[in-house]
Design a protein around this motif. Structure first.
Motif, PDB file in Angstrom:
ATOM      1  N   GLY A  37      16.709  23.369  20.590  1.00  0.00           N
ATOM      2  CA  GLY A  37      15.931  24.550  20.243  1.00  0.00           C
ATOM      3  C   GLY A  37      15.257  25.213  21.426  1.00  0.00           C
ATOM      4  N   MET A  38      15.072  24.469  22.506  1.00  0.00           N
ATOM      5  CA  MET A  38      14.461  25.033  23.701  1.00  0.00           C
ATOM      6  C   MET A  38      15.428  25.930  24.463  1.00  0.00           C
ATOM      7  SD  MET A  38      12.412  21.664  25.089  1.00  0.00           S
ATOM      8  CE  MET A  38      11.745  22.509  26.505  1.00  0.00           C
ATOM      9  N   PHE A  39      16.732  25.734  24.224  1.00  0.00           N
ATOM     10  CA  PHE A  39      17.727  26.449  25.021  1.00  0.00           C
ATOM     11  C   PHE A  39      18.685  27.316  24.202  1.00  0.00           C
ATOM     12  CE2 PHE A  39      16.553  22.599  27.317  1.00  0.00           C
ATOM     13  CZ  PHE A  39      16.198  23.108  28.547  1.00  0.00           C
ATOM     14  N   MET A  40      18.833  27.015  22.906  1.00  0.00           N
ATOM     15  CA  MET A  40      19.832  27.696  22.107  1.00  0.00           C
ATOM     16  C   MET A  40      19.204  28.547  21.019  1.00  0.00           C
ATOM     17  SD  MET A  40      22.896  24.937  21.539  1.00  0.00           S
ATOM     18  CE  MET A  40      23.881  26.213  20.739  1.00  0.00           C
ATOM     19  N   GLU A  41      19.882  29.601  20.671  1.00  0.00           N
ATOM     20  CA  GLU A  41      19.494  30.429  19.519  1.00  0.00           C
ATOM     21  C   GLU A  41      19.688  29.607  18.254  1.00  0.00           C
ATOM     22  OE1 GLU A  41      19.717  33.210  16.305  1.00  0.00           O
ATOM     23  OE2 GLU A  41      21.407  32.030  17.030  1.00  0.00           O
ATOM     24  N   SER A  42      18.768  29.751  17.295  1.00  0.00           N
ATOM     25  CA  SER A  42      18.716  28.837  16.154  1.00  0.00           C
ATOM     26  C   SER A  42      19.981  28.865  15.299  1.00  0.00           C
ATOM     27  CB  SER A  42      17.492  29.141  15.286  1.00  0.00           C
ATOM     28  OG  SER A  42      17.488  30.490  14.870  1.00  0.00           O
ATOM     29  N   ILE A  43      20.513  30.042  15.023  1.00  0.00           N
ATOM     30  CA  ILE A  43      21.703  30.118  14.170  1.00  0.00           C
ATOM     31  C   ILE A  43      22.894  29.464  14.848  1.00  0.00           C
ATOM     32  CG2 ILE A  43      23.376  31.724  13.154  1.00  0.00           C
ATOM     33  CD1 ILE A  43      21.070  33.557  12.493  1.00  0.00           C
ATOM     34  N   ALA A  44      23.045  29.685  16.160  1.00  0.00           N
ATOM     35  CA  ALA A  44      24.133  29.044  16.897  1.00  0.00           C
ATOM     36  C   ALA A  44      23.982  27.525  16.867  1.00  0.00           C
ATOM     37  CB  ALA A  44      24.158  29.544  18.337  1.00  0.00           C
ATOM     38  N   ALA A  45      22.755  27.038  17.032  1.00  0.00           N
ATOM     39  CA  ALA A  45      22.523  25.597  17.003  1.00  0.00           C
ATOM     40  C   ALA A  45      22.866  25.002  15.639  1.00  0.00           C
ATOM     41  CB  ALA A  45      21.060  25.308  17.347  1.00  0.00           C
ATOM     42  N   ILE A  46      22.501  25.702  14.568  1.00  0.00           N
ATOM     43  CA  ILE A  46      22.834  25.222  13.221  1.00  0.00           C
ATOM     44  C   ILE A  46      24.340  25.150  13.037  1.00  0.00           C
ATOM     45  CG2 ILE A  46      22.756  25.806  10.756  1.00  0.00           C
ATOM     46  CD1 ILE A  46      19.982  27.037  11.294  1.00  0.00           C
ATOM     47  N   LEU A  47      25.033  26.198  13.436  1.00  0.00           N
ATOM     48  CA  LEU A  47      26.478  26.258  13.228  1.00  0.00           C
ATOM     49  C   LEU A  47      27.231  25.200  14.022  1.00  0.00           C
ATOM     50  CD1 LEU A  47      26.843  30.131  13.288  1.00  0.00           C
ATOM     51  CD2 LEU A  47      27.295  28.666  11.320  1.00  0.00           C
ATOM     52  N   ILE A  48      26.705  24.807  15.171  1.00  0.00           N
ATOM     53  CA  ILE A  48      27.373  23.808  15.995  1.00  0.00           C
ATOM     54  C   ILE A  48      26.985  22.393  15.584  1.00  0.00           C
ATOM     55  CG2 ILE A  48      27.561  22.889  18.345  1.00  0.00           C
ATOM     56  CD1 ILE A  48      27.189  25.766  19.344  1.00  0.00           C
ATOM     57  N   ILE A  49      25.686  22.163  15.389  1.00  0.00           N
ATOM     58  CA  ILE A  49      25.198  20.800  15.171  1.00  0.00           C
ATOM     59  C   ILE A  49      25.363  20.337  13.732  1.00  0.00           C
ATOM     60  CG2 ILE A  49      23.148  19.323  15.304  1.00  0.00           C
ATOM     61  CD1 ILE A  49      22.173  21.093  17.616  1.00  0.00           C
ATOM     62  N   GLY A  96      18.696  19.773   5.914  1.00  0.00           N
ATOM     63  CA  GLY A  96      18.599  21.203   6.170  1.00  0.00           C
ATOM     64  C   GLY A  96      17.198  21.630   6.564  1.00  0.00           C
ATOM     65  N   VAL A  97      16.194  21.146   5.835  1.00  0.00           N
ATOM     66  CA  VAL A  97      14.809  21.528   6.127  1.00  0.00           C
ATOM     67  C   VAL A  97      14.375  20.979   7.483  1.00  0.00           C
ATOM     68  CG1 VAL A  97      12.408  21.235   5.403  1.00  0.00           C
ATOM     69  CG2 VAL A  97      14.157  21.789   3.705  1.00  0.00           C
ATOM     70  N   VAL A  98      14.718  19.714   7.763  1.00  0.00           N
ATOM     71  CA  VAL A  98      14.372  19.121   9.061  1.00  0.00           C
ATOM     72  C   VAL A  98      15.009  19.911  10.196  1.00  0.00           C
ATOM     73  CG1 VAL A  98      14.767  17.107  10.542  1.00  0.00           C
ATOM     74  CG2 VAL A  98      13.947  16.789   8.205  1.00  0.00           C
ATOM     75  N   MET A  99      16.287  20.281  10.027  1.00  0.00           N
ATOM     76  CA  MET A  99      16.982  21.018  11.077  1.00  0.00           C
ATOM     77  C   MET A  99      16.350  22.390  11.297  1.00  0.00           C
ATOM     78  SD  MET A  99      21.063  21.820  11.501  1.00  0.00           S
ATOM     79  CE  MET A  99      21.377  20.112  11.944  1.00  0.00           C
ATOM     80  N   VAL A 100      16.096  23.108  10.232  1.00  0.00           N
ATOM     81  CA  VAL A 100      15.550  24.463  10.373  1.00  0.00           C
ATOM     82  C   VAL A 100      14.134  24.431  10.940  1.00  0.00           C
ATOM     83  CG1 VAL A 100      14.830  26.523   9.106  1.00  0.00           C
ATOM     84  CG2 VAL A 100      17.034  25.462   8.600  1.00  0.00           C
ATOM     85  N   LEU A 101      13.301  23.509  10.469  1.00  0.00           N
ATOM     86  CA  LEU A 101      11.929  23.432  10.981  1.00  0.00           C
ATOM     87  C   LEU A 101      11.933  23.088  12.466  1.00  0.00           C
ATOM     88  CD1 LEU A 101       8.930  23.567  10.657  1.00  0.00           C
ATOM     89  CD2 LEU A 101       8.928  21.262   9.688  1.00  0.00           C
ATOM     90  N   ASN A 102      12.789  22.152  12.877  1.00  0.00           N
ATOM     91  CA  ASN A 102      12.917  21.837  14.296  1.00  0.00           C
ATOM     92  C   ASN A 102      13.243  23.072  15.113  1.00  0.00           C
ATOM     93  OD1 ASN A 102      12.834  19.018  15.492  1.00  0.00           O
ATOM     94  ND2 ASN A 102      13.886  18.587  13.580  1.00  0.00           N
ATOM     95  N   LEU A 103      14.227  23.825  14.653  1.00  0.00           N
ATOM     96  CA  LEU A 103      14.691  24.987  15.410  1.00  0.00           C
ATOM     97  C   LEU A 103      13.678  26.124  15.365  1.00  0.00           C
ATOM     98  CD1 LEU A 103      18.449  24.855  14.408  1.00  0.00           C
ATOM     99  CD2 LEU A 103      17.439  24.226  16.602  1.00  0.00           C
TER     100      LEU A 103
END
Length: 425
Positions: free
Chosen positions: A326-338, A357-364
């Motif tokens: 999340g420090m380096f990537m745009e959130s939607i791109a990170a979700i789609l990859i990870i 899903g909630v953990v991932m989105v809150l992190n990002l």
């Protein structure tokens, strides 16, 4: 194959290429070097955006823009001021509650900041708060938007992980309310310690009734959305379309403040925002396909389950990965990859997909508050005409309640999974 992909990707990021370009070009170079058919580029890109759930994204963006164009956010701001403004630190509480209300209309952190950030900072500064503190409250509270339905990141996650979009949207309700409570609790402690000012508003029953009546049609938007999802009348995509129709109706017939020029301008902005998002989606799909060809999801699953089959341990590992990403990537791109890589292993270990899903989105979303990318920091810096460093210093104390909220949704799966499972069993 993966080494070449990641090397080219990292190189493009270093030279500050847009994230979509970095994803797509690195995948294209890898496909070309390894002699794979270049037709895959177009095929995977088109297939990735040929998705019914993704239709909800532009419609929710349009609905939020339409409601903002009506000017109703000002009325809602004044209404919330009358409710909590007189307590110590009241304007900061107003800021957080207004973000929760607007979350039910926008579904995106940057939309929240763009629509209300400058107004919130200006109003708090007029009440005697420092600009730094006001900016920090505003962007910390904006993390609520992508958790509470309609959440664009949760819709993206549901698409990438191939899980129920309705359950994911419902899963965000309790965590969003919890984040709201955490932020308000922290503000109450700061208000007592630093003797923050009370609001100067003078509430009256007549003024409150007037503002409530004016704000009611807009505030019914999340009720319409969540009610429809719970009743099973429509899914996320249909809900988005109905929300747009409702926003146009109240803008033209109820508030009568939505002009055709504003409608066209909002539509234009929606097209631009949607194009940016879908460009990332298409590029990330090609990137993820290369990873899949190299069996990275399977290898990652074996590696994760080899470390532990305890879902809590795996979620803690995921937290570390996402906080760095999340420090380096745009959130939607990170979700789609990870998401496609880690979700199967976590589900196999017993973690509910709603919790993942909630953990991932809150992190990002916390990642949006951290440099060097930190899009929320840049957005607030522009909106409030403050330096990036000053905005960052303002938000740093609010990492404490946000990390506590992240720990709670990580350690207690029921916070995310109970409500959707109870309502849809």
């Amino acid at each position: 194959m993966t080494l070449l992909l990641l090397t080219v990707f990292a190189g493009l990021l270093i030279i500050k290429a847009p994230i979509a370009v970095a994803l797509g070009l690195s995948a294209g170079v890898t496909i070309f070097v390894h002699g794979l058919p270049l037709s895959v580029l177009m095929q995977r890109a088109v297939n990735s955006i040929d998705s019914s759930p993704l239709l909800a994204v532009p419609m929710f963006i349009l609905a939020a823009g339409l409601l903002t164009a009506t000017g109703v956010t000002r009325y809602m701001f004044d209404l919330v001021r009358m409710v909590v403004g007189r307590v110590r630190g009241g304007m900061a509480h107003v800021n957080v509650l207004l973000s929760l209300v607007f979350a039910g209309m926008s579904g995106a952190a940057l939309a929240d900041i763009g629509a209300m950030g400058a107004m919130q900072v200006r109003e708090m500064e007029a009440q005697g708060y420092s600009r730094r503190f006001a900016a920090g409250v505003s962007i910390a509270a904006a993390t609520i938007g992508p958790i509470f339905p309609p959440s664009i990141p949760l819709i993206i996650f549901a698409t990438a992980a191939e899980v129920s979009g309705v359950k994911l949207l419902l899963a965000g309700i309790v965590p969003a309310l919890m984040i709201t409570a955490m932020l308000m609790g922290y503000i109450a402690l700061v208000a007592k310690r630093q003797n923050l000012p009370r609001d100067t508003v003078s509430p009256s029953l007549q003024a409150f009734g007037r503002l409530a009546l004016i704000s009611l049609p807009a505030m019914l938007t999340p009720v319409l959305l969540i009610g429809g999802l719970l009743s099973g009348i429509f899914g996320p995509t249909e809900a988005a379309g109905i929300t747009v129709a409702y926003a146009i109706f109240i803008g033209l017939a109820v508030y009568r403040s939505l002009t055709w020029q504003a409608l066209l301008e909002t539509t234009r902005e929606t097209v631009l925002a949607t194009a940016n998002i879908l460009f990332v989606v298409a590029a990330a799909a090609i990137f993820a396909w290369v990873l899949t060809m190299d069996q990275i999801p399977d290898k990652a699953g074996v590696w994760l389950l080899g470390i532990s089959d305890d879902p809590l341990v795996l979620l803690l590992i995921l937290n570390v990965i996402l906080l760095i990403a999340g420090m380096f990537m745009e959130s939607i791109a990170a979700i789609l990859i990870i998401a496609p890589i880690v979700t199967p292993a976590l589900i196999q270990a017993g973690a509910p997909p709603e919790q993942i899903g909630v953990v991932m989105v809150l992190n990002l979303m916390i990642g949006l508050l951290t440099p060097p990318v930190g899009m929320s920091l840049y957005m607030m810096s522009i909106a409030a005409k403050m330096s990036f460093a000053e905005v960052l210093r303002g938000v740093m104390p609010f990492f404490l309640p946000l990390f506590i909220a992240l720990a709670l949704v990580t350690f207690f799966p029921g916070l995310s999974a109970w409500l959707p499972n109870y309502l849809m069993e």
